[in-house]
Each structure stands twice: as structure tokens, then as C-alpha cells.
Design a protein around this motif. Structure first.
Motif, PDB file in Angstrom:
ATOM      1  N   THR A  37      16.156 -42.395  45.083  1.00  0.00           N
ATOM      2  CA  THR A  37      15.072 -43.298  45.500  1.00  0.00           C
ATOM      3  C   THR A  37      15.660 -44.582  46.071  1.00  0.00           C
ATOM      4  OG1 THR A  37      13.678 -42.413  43.758  1.00  0.00           O
ATOM      5  CG2 THR A  37      12.968 -44.489  44.724  1.00  0.00           C
ATOM      6  N   GLY A  38      16.700 -45.115  45.402  1.00  0.00           N
ATOM      7  CA  GLY A  38      17.365 -46.318  45.901  1.00  0.00           C
ATOM      8  C   GLY A  38      17.945 -46.090  47.291  1.00  0.00           C
ATOM      9  N   LEU A  39      18.625 -44.950  47.457  1.00  0.00           N
ATOM     10  CA  LEU A  39      19.214 -44.650  48.771  1.00  0.00           C
ATOM     11  C   LEU A  39      18.119 -44.454  49.821  1.00  0.00           C
ATOM     12  CD1 LEU A  39      22.056 -42.189  47.688  1.00  0.00           C
ATOM     13  CD2 LEU A  39      22.344 -44.495  48.583  1.00  0.00           C
ATOM     14  N   PHE A  40      17.007 -43.850  49.391  1.00  0.00           N
ATOM     15  CA  PHE A  40      15.876 -43.625  50.309  1.00  0.00           C
ATOM     16  C   PHE A  40      15.293 -44.977  50.761  1.00  0.00           C
ATOM     17  CE2 PHE A  40      11.349 -42.826  51.141  1.00  0.00           C
ATOM     18  CZ  PHE A  40      11.455 -41.826  52.086  1.00  0.00           C
ATOM     19  N   TYR A  41      15.105 -45.885  49.801  1.00  0.00           N
ATOM     20  CA  TYR A  41      14.603 -47.242  50.137  1.00  0.00           C
ATOM     21  C   TYR A  41      15.507 -47.887  51.183  1.00  0.00           C
ATOM     22  CZ  TYR A  41      11.200 -47.934  46.306  1.00  0.00           C
ATOM     23  OH  TYR A  41      10.124 -47.881  45.470  1.00  0.00           O
ATOM     24  N   LYS A  42      16.809 -47.834  50.882  1.00  0.00           N
ATOM     25  CA  LYS A  42      17.766 -48.597  51.692  1.00  0.00           C
ATOM     26  C   LYS A  42      18.090 -47.899  53.014  1.00  0.00           C
ATOM     27  CE  LYS A  42      22.105 -51.067  51.214  1.00  0.00           C
ATOM     28  NZ  LYS A  42      21.644 -52.319  51.783  1.00  0.00           N
ATOM     29  N   LEU A  43      18.427 -46.616  52.933  1.00  0.00           N
ATOM     30  CA  LEU A  43      18.945 -45.941  54.123  1.00  0.00           C
ATOM     31  C   LEU A  43      17.859 -45.336  54.994  1.00  0.00           C
ATOM     32  CD1 LEU A  43      21.994 -44.127  52.484  1.00  0.00           C
ATOM     33  CD2 LEU A  43      21.968 -46.298  53.693  1.00  0.00           C
ATOM     34  N   VAL A  44      16.669 -45.091  54.428  1.00  0.00           N
ATOM     35  CA  VAL A  44      15.600 -44.509  55.251  1.00  0.00           C
ATOM     36  C   VAL A  44      14.559 -45.582  55.598  1.00  0.00           C
ATOM     37  CG1 VAL A  44      13.806 -42.724  55.393  1.00  0.00           C
ATOM     38  CG2 VAL A  44      15.976 -42.213  54.285  1.00  0.00           C
ATOM     39  N   ILE A  69       9.325 -57.511  53.863  1.00  0.00           N
ATOM     40  CA  ILE A  69       9.184 -56.108  53.415  1.00  0.00           C
ATOM     41  C   ILE A  69      10.522 -55.373  53.593  1.00  0.00           C
ATOM     42  CG2 ILE A  69       7.967 -53.920  53.808  1.00  0.00           C
ATOM     43  CD1 ILE A  69       5.563 -55.618  54.703  1.00  0.00           C
ATOM     44  N   TYR A  70      11.173 -55.624  54.746  1.00  0.00           N
ATOM     45  CA  TYR A  70      12.485 -55.012  54.993  1.00  0.00           C
ATOM     46  C   TYR A  70      13.470 -55.411  53.882  1.00  0.00           C
ATOM     47  CZ  TYR A  70      17.266 -55.035  56.662  1.00  0.00           C
ATOM     48  OH  TYR A  70      18.625 -54.886  56.728  1.00  0.00           O
ATOM     49  N   LEU A  71      13.490 -56.717  53.583  1.00  0.00           N
ATOM     50  CA  LEU A  71      14.426 -57.241  52.584  1.00  0.00           C
ATOM     51  C   LEU A  71      14.166 -56.616  51.215  1.00  0.00           C
ATOM     52  CD1 LEU A  71      16.703 -59.315  52.633  1.00  0.00           C
ATOM     53  CD2 LEU A  71      15.098 -61.029  51.799  1.00  0.00           C
ATOM     54  N   TYR A  72      12.872 -56.421  50.906  1.00  0.00           N
ATOM     55  CA  TYR A  72      12.534 -55.807  49.620  1.00  0.00           C
ATOM     56  C   TYR A  72      13.149 -54.403  49.532  1.00  0.00           C
ATOM     57  CZ  TYR A  72      10.110 -53.150  46.130  1.00  0.00           C
ATOM     58  OH  TYR A  72       9.869 -52.320  45.071  1.00  0.00           O
ATOM     59  N   PHE A  73      12.898 -53.582  50.557  1.00  0.00           N
ATOM     60  CA  PHE A  73      13.392 -52.200  50.487  1.00  0.00           C
ATOM     61  C   PHE A  73      14.923 -52.163  50.507  1.00  0.00           C
ATOM     62  CE2 PHE A  73       9.014 -51.038  51.680  1.00  0.00           C
ATOM     63  CZ  PHE A  73       8.806 -50.128  50.657  1.00  0.00           C
ATOM     64  N   ASP A  74      15.532 -53.089  51.255  1.00  0.00           N
ATOM     65  CA  ASP A  74      16.993 -53.120  51.335  1.00  0.00           C
ATOM     66  C   ASP A  74      17.604 -53.513  49.983  1.00  0.00           C
ATOM     67  OD1 ASP A  74      19.347 -53.130  53.267  1.00  0.00           O
ATOM     68  OD2 ASP A  74      19.572 -55.060  52.260  1.00  0.00           O
ATOM     69  N   VAL A  86      20.132 -48.208  43.135  1.00  0.00           N
ATOM     70  CA  VAL A  86      21.349 -47.388  43.124  1.00  0.00           C
ATOM     71  C   VAL A  86      22.289 -47.893  42.016  1.00  0.00           C
ATOM     72  CG1 VAL A  86      23.402 -46.720  44.437  1.00  0.00           C
ATOM     73  CG2 VAL A  86      21.188 -46.767  45.563  1.00  0.00           C
ATOM     74  N   ALA A  87      22.462 -49.242  41.954  1.00  0.00           N
ATOM     75  CA  ALA A  87      23.347 -49.822  40.928  1.00  0.00           C
ATOM     76  C   ALA A  87      22.806 -49.510  39.536  1.00  0.00           C
ATOM     77  CB  ALA A  87      23.449 -51.336  41.132  1.00  0.00           C
ATOM     78  N   TRP A  88      21.482 -49.631  39.363  1.00  0.00           N
ATOM     79  CA  TRP A  88      20.855 -49.360  38.062  1.00  0.00           C
ATOM     80  C   TRP A  88      21.073 -47.895  37.667  1.00  0.00           C
ATOM     81  CZ3 TRP A  88      15.447 -47.480  36.885  1.00  0.00           C
ATOM     82  CH2 TRP A  88      15.157 -47.648  35.514  1.00  0.00           C
ATOM     83  N   THR A 120       8.321 -54.285  41.012  1.00  0.00           N
ATOM     84  CA  THR A 120       7.243 -54.330  42.020  1.00  0.00           C
ATOM     85  C   THR A 120       6.799 -55.775  42.333  1.00  0.00           C
ATOM     86  OG1 THR A 120       5.628 -53.905  40.263  1.00  0.00           O
ATOM     87  CG2 THR A 120       6.301 -52.019  41.592  1.00  0.00           C
ATOM     88  N   PRO A 121       7.701 -56.575  42.909  1.00  0.00           N
ATOM     89  CA  PRO A 121       7.376 -57.994  43.142  1.00  0.00           C
ATOM     90  C   PRO A 121       6.232 -58.208  44.125  1.00  0.00           C
ATOM     91  CG  PRO A 121       9.439 -57.416  44.199  1.00  0.00           C
ATOM     92  CD  PRO A 121       9.058 -56.247  43.372  1.00  0.00           C
ATOM     93  N   LEU A 122       6.051 -57.267  45.071  1.00  0.00           N
ATOM     94  CA  LEU A 122       4.995 -57.494  46.077  1.00  0.00           C
ATOM     95  C   LEU A 122       3.593 -57.315  45.481  1.00  0.00           C
ATOM     96  CD1 LEU A 122       6.709 -55.859  49.178  1.00  0.00           C
ATOM     97  CD2 LEU A 122       6.572 -58.272  48.609  1.00  0.00           C
ATOM     98  N   CYS A 123       3.501 -56.879  44.222  1.00  0.00           N
ATOM     99  CA  CYS A 123       2.191 -56.761  43.559  1.00  0.00           C
ATOM    100  C   CYS A 123       1.900 -58.002  42.707  1.00  0.00           C
ATOM    101  CB  CYS A 123       2.147 -55.521  42.662  1.00  0.00           C
ATOM    102  SG  CYS A 123       2.323 -53.996  43.565  1.00  0.00           S
ATOM    103  N   ALA A 124       2.821 -58.965  42.677  1.00  0.00           N
ATOM    104  CA  ALA A 124       2.623 -60.157  41.836  1.00  0.00           C
ATOM    105  C   ALA A 124       1.437 -60.972  42.341  1.00  0.00           C
ATOM    106  CB  ALA A 124       3.885 -61.010  41.849  1.00  0.00           C
ATOM    107  N   ALA A 125       0.710 -61.580  41.393  1.00  0.00           N
ATOM    108  CA  ALA A 125      -0.491 -62.337  41.768  1.00  0.00           C
ATOM    109  C   ALA A 125      -0.214 -63.833  41.931  1.00  0.00           C
ATOM    110  CB  ALA A 125      -1.581 -62.124  40.731  1.00  0.00           C
ATOM    111  N   THR A 126       0.947 -64.293  41.443  1.00  0.00           N
ATOM    112  CA  THR A 126       1.304 -65.702  41.627  1.00  0.00           C
ATOM    113  C   THR A 126       2.773 -65.775  42.056  1.00  0.00           C
ATOM    114  OG1 THR A 126       2.039 -65.961  39.345  1.00  0.00           O
ATOM    115  CG2 THR A 126      -0.256 -66.517  39.786  1.00  0.00           C
ATOM    116  N   VAL A 127       3.146 -66.910  42.660  1.00  0.00           N
ATOM    117  CA  VAL A 127       4.540 -67.063  43.101  1.00  0.00           C
ATOM    118  C   VAL A 127       5.466 -67.082  41.878  1.00  0.00           C
ATOM    119  CG1 VAL A 127       6.141 -68.634  44.281  1.00  0.00           C
ATOM    120  CG2 VAL A 127       3.871 -68.253  45.214  1.00  0.00           C
ATOM    121  N   THR A 128       4.991 -67.692  40.787  1.00  0.00           N
ATOM    122  CA  THR A 128       5.780 -67.727  39.543  1.00  0.00           C
ATOM    123  C   THR A 128       6.068 -66.300  39.077  1.00  0.00           C
ATOM    124  OG1 THR A 128       4.490 -69.685  39.024  1.00  0.00           O
ATOM    125  CG2 THR A 128       5.864 -68.810  37.257  1.00  0.00           C
TER     126      THR A 128
END
Lengths: 395, 51
Positions: A201-208, A237-242, A249-251, A267-275
Motif C-alpha cells: 500500500t505504501g509503495l502504491f501510494y508513493k509509486l503509483v 494531496i501529492y505530498l500526502y501520498f508521497d 513502507v518504513a512502518w 488520515t490527516p486530510l479527514c481532520a476537522a481542525t488544524v490542531t
């Protein structure tokens, strides 16, 4: 990215996994340190590997001396800790500047022509600035909390684990020490399948996903240009997947080999506040800043003011912590401004939240659901706007 | 602190049932195929051309 598609790297991962299964009659931290050293020498070369050993040996000696002095005289201990912290901060700033300005590297060569290679390789080793953060966490844990100090070989396993060398994450020192008390990591089919799924999944996020987004926006070998809010959103969004892909992968490798490795993204993009966003994005850095800067600073200030001005102290600690996070990423004016803005946004959010908690209507389910729906859009706009501030300096 | 322990341990998770295992295995195969496909120049040029 090259390292993640290198067959050598994956062959080494399998070798490390098999060697860690052997469990010789020595501490696991030491055994992992030995195995990790071999991998680092093969992946990064002898100068960087030796420089890491040099750093670990100096640290080990420095911390031992500091511990011994502390037991004799409290005043000396404070002085030694202050000198140590100043040297570390100095090294960190010099190192940051050396990455950004190649003229600095040239100056080092002219200043010390004979030893230039070693100075540069030491700086290169430290330039994995995650190493600097791990050094800070380890030093604080040993000196302030009385945690046991690893010997230099085992210490290299903590400071530069081969699977966290590119972009972190930062494993807390006390969790790395749990390696010695962990039970045998026997392989089962379920476990191997889960780990393979995480890594792929990590490789898919990053390489695909991330790579498709990059190629689509910039061409095969182009660079990102962020000039509008839309560009910044796309880049976020790019930075998130990268970054999340790499962290996964490291995990996964950490889980496979039984080495404590933080998850880093929730899942940071689902956060409701910046904090909330900053507790989910690069969570290991957040944990580091919270335990090594925010909480100690807040406690020290509260003790000095005898518990008065709690709100102001909280806001001040938050802003200082975020300025540190900003400067850790890059030394520059626009990123300093970004750190201040993010700190202020979080301070405002905290003030609003504290005020709303006293209102009964704010606890109504409809209001909470509304916040959960609107929150991610608000967070996305704020973080993308932040990207816009730093894009020219960082990209 | 958001997470009490920064690192998680998968070894405490229960064993996968056969159908979950089969599903996960199929997904791994699909992901690996797509990852390997990205190394082909035809695929990257297709993406650059705007799908």
C-alpha cells in the motif's frame, strides 16, 4: 525514491529479517545495531557509516561524562547540559545551512583541506536531520528521565535505522529500548500477509498515486510550480501520498523485522481542525515536539509564574513549538512566517474551543456533525494557503 | 497525546480468516501489478498525455 525500487534494498530487508530471527545471546538492541551497521555501510558507503559511528561514540562519551558530573554537582550539570544543547543547536544550524548553501561545503573544504572529507561526511550523516532529533530525544531521556544509555553500536541502530534513513519517522528513545524485552517475532501467514499489504500500500501510494500526480502535473522530469491555491491544494494531496506512502513502507518494514517504528500518518486530510491535522500528519514529529519542547517549556513557565497566566503560556509554547518545526524543515524567512501563522491559527482554535466548551448548544450532535463535515474543507484551505506561503522558498 | 504508544504492534492482531486472507492477497497482487506497470515508459507517457 530510487532506493524503494532498488532490488538491493529489498534483498537487504529480507537479509535483516532473517538475521534478526537468529536472536543470538546478546541484547536485541545491540544485535540490531550490528545488523543495521552492515546495511548502512552497504547502502550509504563507508564515509557516512564511519561518521555515524564517530557521532555515536562522541555522544556516548559526552552523555557518560554529563551523567557523572551531574551526580557530583548540580550546578556543573546545568552548565554541561547548556553547553551540550548549544553545541547541538549550533551543529544543527550549521548543518541546515550546509544543505541549503553549497558554498558552505566549499568553505569547509578550503578551511580544513586535510580533514574536509571527514567534516563533510559527519555533516552529511547529521544532515539526516531526523538523526539530530533522535539525538535530542535520547539525550533528554537519559539525562532527565534516567533511561539507560545504549553503547555506540546499539546507538547507531537507534539514531539511523536503515528503514527510517530517508525521511524518518522519529521513534521515541524509550520505545526503541523496548526492543530488548520484546518476545520472539515468529512469522505467521497472517502476519506476513498484513505486513506485505502495508508495504505494498505504501509503495502504491508513493509509486503509483503520487508519481502519477507528479507526471500528470509536471511531465516526466519536471518540477512542481505552486502559484495559486488550486496548485497548492494539488501539491498537498501529492505530498500526502508521497510522504504517507514512504512512511507506510518504513512502518511495514519495522513491523516485519520487529523494530519499533511509528505509524506517522492517521488520515490527516479527514481532520476537522488544524490542531487535529498536525496530530495526524507526521505524528512522530508532533510527539517529539510535544514531549521535548512544548510540555517541558509549558511546565517550566508555569512553575516560574506559579500557575498564573496559563492561557498566555499555552499560546506562547504553541507558537514557539511551531516556529521550531518550521525552522527544522528549512532555515528561511517565509517558513518562519509559516510557523508563526500555523502557531497562531492553532492558538485561535484553542481559544474558540475553550469558549465553545462552556456553551451547551455546542455539544449538540447536529453541531458536532456539521463541524465534522465542514472541518476537513476548512483544514484543507488553511493548509493549502500555508503551502502557498512556503512554496517559492521550498520548491 | 493523541496516541498513547507511538509504535503499534501487528503481532497482537488476531489471525486472518481464510476469506479475508484471500482478499488481502488479491489486493497485494493488484497493487504489485500496478507498481510494476508504473516502471513502463508507455504507462508514464499515457499518464502525461492526460489519460
Amino acid at each position: 525514491m530510487e532506493i524503494l525500487i532498488s532490488p538491493t534494498f529489498w534483498a537487504l530487508v529480507v537479509v535483516v529479517y532473517l538475521l534478526l530471527q537468529l536472536r543470538p545471546p546478546i541484547r536485541t538492541t545491540l544485535w540490531f545495531g550490528l545488523v543495521n551497521s552492515g546495511v548502512l555501510f552497504l547502502l550509504l558507503g563507508a564515509p557516512v557509516g564511519l561518521a555515524l559511528y564517530g557521532i555515536a561514540a562522541s555522544l556516548w562519551l559526552g552523555i557518560r561524562v554529563a551523567v557523572r558530573i551531574r551526580t557530583r554537582s548540580g550546578k556543573w550539570a546545568t552548565a554541561v547540559t547548556a553547553i551540550g544543547a548549544t553545541v547541538l543547536i549550533g551543529l544543527f544550524v550549521v548543518n541546515k545551512l550546509s544543505i541549503q548553501d553549497t558554498a558552505f561545503a566549499e568553505a569547509v573544504r578550503q578551511w580544513a583541506p586535510g580533514s574536509g572529507v571527514w567534516v563533510l561526511s559527519s555533516l552529511l550523516a547529521l544532515s539526516f536531520s531526523y538523526v539530530a532529533l533522535r539525538i535530542a530525544d535520547m539525550t533528554r531521556m537519559v539525562l532527565a528521565e534516567g533511561a539507560p544509555l545504549l553503547n555506540p553500536i546499539a546507538m547507531v541502530g537507534y539514531l539511523a535505522p536503515f528503514h527510517m534513513v530517508i525521511s524518518g519517522p522519529i521513534c521515541p528513545y524509550k520505545e526503541h529500548l523496548t526492543l530488548d524485552s520484546r518476545p520472539a517475532n515468529w512469522p505467521t501467514f497472517s502476519r506476513l500477509l498484513r505486513v506485505t499489504s502495508i508495504i505494498t500500500t505504501g509503495l502504491f501510494y508513493k509509486l503509483v498515486i503520487a508519481e502519477s500526480m507528479r507526471i500528470y502535473a509536471t511531465g516526466l522530469h519536471g518540477a512542481f510550480v505552486v502559484e495559486s491555491l488550486l496548485d497548492a491544494g494539488y501539491f498537498l494531496i501529492y505530498l500526502y501520498f508521497d510522504f504517507a506512502g514512504y512512511s507506510k513502507v518504513a512502518w511495514g518494514i519495522g513491523q516485519m523485522c520487529g523494530i519499533p517504528t511509528p505509524k506517522n500518518f492517521y488520515t490527516p486530510l479527514c481532520a476537522a481542525t488544524v490542531t487535529d491535522f498536525w496530530t495526524r500528519w507526521h505524528a512522530s514529529l508532533g510527539t517529539f515536539v510535544r514531549s521535548n519542547l512544548f510540555t517541558p517549556m509549558q511546565l517550566a513557565l508555569l512553575r516560574r509564574t506559579r500557575g498564573q497566566r496559563q492561557g498566555a503560556i499555552g499560546l506562547c509554547s504553541l507558537i514557539v513549538s511551531f516556529v521550531f518545526v518550521a525552522l527544522w524543515h528549512h532555515v528561511g524567512l517565509s517558513i518562519l512566517l509559516w510557523g508563526l501563522v500555523m502557531g497562531l491559527v492553532m492558538a485561535v482554535e484553542k481559544t474558540i474551543r475553550d469558549a465553545l466548551l462552556r456553551r451547551p448548544w455546542a455539544r449538540h450532535k447536529a453541531v458536532q456533525w456539521g463541524c465534522r463535515l465542514v472541518g476537513p474543507a476548512y483544514v484543507f484551505i488553511v493548509i493549502s494557503s500555508g503551502m502557498l506561503i512556503i512554496a517559492k522558498e521550498m520548491l | 497525546m493523541r496516541h498513547a504508544l507511538a509504535t503499534e504492534d501487528l503481532s497482537i492482531k488476531p489471525r486472518l480468516s481464510w476469506w479475508r486472507g484471500a482478499l488481502l492477497f488479491a489486493l497485494v497482487v493488484v497493487k504489485l501489478t500496478l507498481i510494476l506497470a508504473m516502471r513502463s515508459r508507455n504507462v508514464t507517457e499515457f499518464i502525461y498525455a492526460g489519460f
